[in-house]
Scaffold this motif. Structure first.
Motif, PDB file in Angstrom:
ATOM      1  N   VAL A  98     -18.258  34.772  12.148  1.00 17.68           N
ATOM      2  CA  VAL A  98     -17.289  34.836  11.057  1.00 17.68           C
ATOM      3  C   VAL A  98     -16.242  33.765  11.285  1.00 17.68           C
ATOM      4  O   VAL A  98     -15.750  33.583  12.398  1.00 17.68           O
ATOM      5  CB  VAL A  98     -16.599  36.214  10.999  1.00 17.68           C
ATOM      6  N   THR A  99     -15.913  33.051  10.216  1.00 14.60           N
ATOM      7  CA  THR A  99     -14.865  32.052  10.293  1.00 14.60           C
ATOM      8  C   THR A  99     -13.982  32.193   9.061  1.00 14.60           C
ATOM      9  O   THR A  99     -14.382  32.779   8.054  1.00 14.60           O
ATOM     10  CB  THR A  99     -15.443  30.626  10.396  1.00 14.60           C
ATOM     11  N   ASP A 153      -7.275  34.061   2.942  1.00 12.98           N
ATOM     12  CA  ASP A 153      -7.880  34.972   1.977  1.00 12.98           C
ATOM     13  C   ASP A 153      -9.410  34.970   1.988  1.00 12.98           C
ATOM     14  O   ASP A 153     -10.023  35.811   1.345  1.00 12.98           O
ATOM     15  CB  ASP A 153      -7.414  34.619   0.551  1.00 12.98           C
ATOM     16  N   GLU A 154     -10.026  34.032   2.680  1.00 16.42           N
ATOM     17  CA  GLU A 154     -11.483  33.898   2.610  1.00 16.42           C
ATOM     18  C   GLU A 154     -12.104  33.884   3.999  1.00 16.42           C
ATOM     19  O   GLU A 154     -11.703  33.121   4.865  1.00 16.42           O
ATOM     20  CB  GLU A 154     -11.863  32.615   1.870  1.00 16.42           C
ATOM     21  N   GLN A 155     -13.106  34.748   4.183  1.00 21.99           N
ATOM     22  CA  GLN A 155     -13.891  34.750   5.405  1.00 21.99           C
ATOM     23  C   GLN A 155     -15.304  34.319   5.070  1.00 21.99           C
ATOM     24  O   GLN A 155     -15.850  34.709   4.045  1.00 21.99           O
ATOM     25  CB  GLN A 155     -13.929  36.134   6.041  1.00 21.99           C
TER      26      GLN A 155
END
Length: 60
Positions: free
Chosen positions: A40-41, A46-48
């Motif tokens: 996961v980055t 607000d966005e993964q």
């Protein structure tokens, strides 16, 4: 001869479908192992972004 097949998707259902499709063509006794990984980055707060990957080890 030992072979590997790599899979990499942003959605786990896509990974599952493609790995299952690949496994249909592999004899069960030729399958050695499956390695699974999730990364996961975050590009912003607000966005993964997810990366679901698998490596299938098998005998050809």
């Amino acid at each position: 001869m030992i072979q590997v097949k790599l899979f990499d998707y942003e959605h786990e259902k896509d990974l599952e479908a493609d790995v299952n499709l690949f496994l249909k063509d592999i004899e069960e006794n030729k399958l050695l192992d499956i390695k699974y990984h999730v990364a996961v980055t975050s590009e912003d707060e607000d966005e993964q972004i997810y990366c679901f990957s698998a490596m299938v080890l098998y005998r050809k």
